[in-house]
Design a protein around this motif. Structure first.
Motif: not given
Length: 149
Positions: A18-34
């Motif tokens: 799947c693709m896991l999307s998170t939010s953090g300091e370095s941008g509105p969101f980041s997505t990566r395969p898991m």
């Protein structure tokens, strides 16, 4: 007719990545395969192993709200593919007994020392809502009450 949580869980178990999307300091969101390794319980929880020193872990420490997207290809009989979007809350687990409970042999590829691999962490995503589309039906499965305790 709307899908049930149990039906959605069975579909999730058949989709490894799947693709896991998170939010953090370095941008509105980041997505990566898991890979969930088929480790999806009918109650809406998904589990993913990771290394501690990754952006996804630091993002989760700052904002536990995450998104997961799963896609299954069309069937050989021509039925359209399945698309599932999970909104949820992530928690970080560092308990080796929990590692054992969710470990599968295929993980040795990424974590060569198994549950004793230095810096390993288990990410648990508890769904608050699942949206689905399968070409013939679409809808939402709200699960907010299970995270309200």
């Amino acid at each position: 007719m709307s899908k049930t949580l149990e039906e959605a869980s069975k579909q999730l178990q058949k989709i490894d990545f799947c693709m896991l999307s998170t939010s953090g300091e370095s941008g509105p969101f980041s997505t990566r395969p898991m890979s969930n390794n088929g480790d999806v319980e009918y109650d809406g929880d998904c589990y993913f192993f990771s290394y501690e020193n990754t952006r996804k872990v630091s993002d989760i420490e700052q904002d536990a709200r995450v998104g997961l997207t799963f896609t299954a290809p069309p069937s050989l009989l021509g039925k359209p593919g399945v698309f599932l979007a999970v909104q949820g809350t992530a928690s970080l687990i560092r308990d080796k007994s929990q590692f054992e409970a969710h470990w599968v042999k295929d993980l040795d590829r990424w974590f060569p020392e198994g549950i004793d691999t230095p810096g390993i962490v288990l990410i648990k995503v508890s769904a608050s809502e699942i949206q689905y589309w399968d070409g013939e039906d679409n809808g939402r499965i709200p699960l907010a009450s299970r995270n309200a305790h």
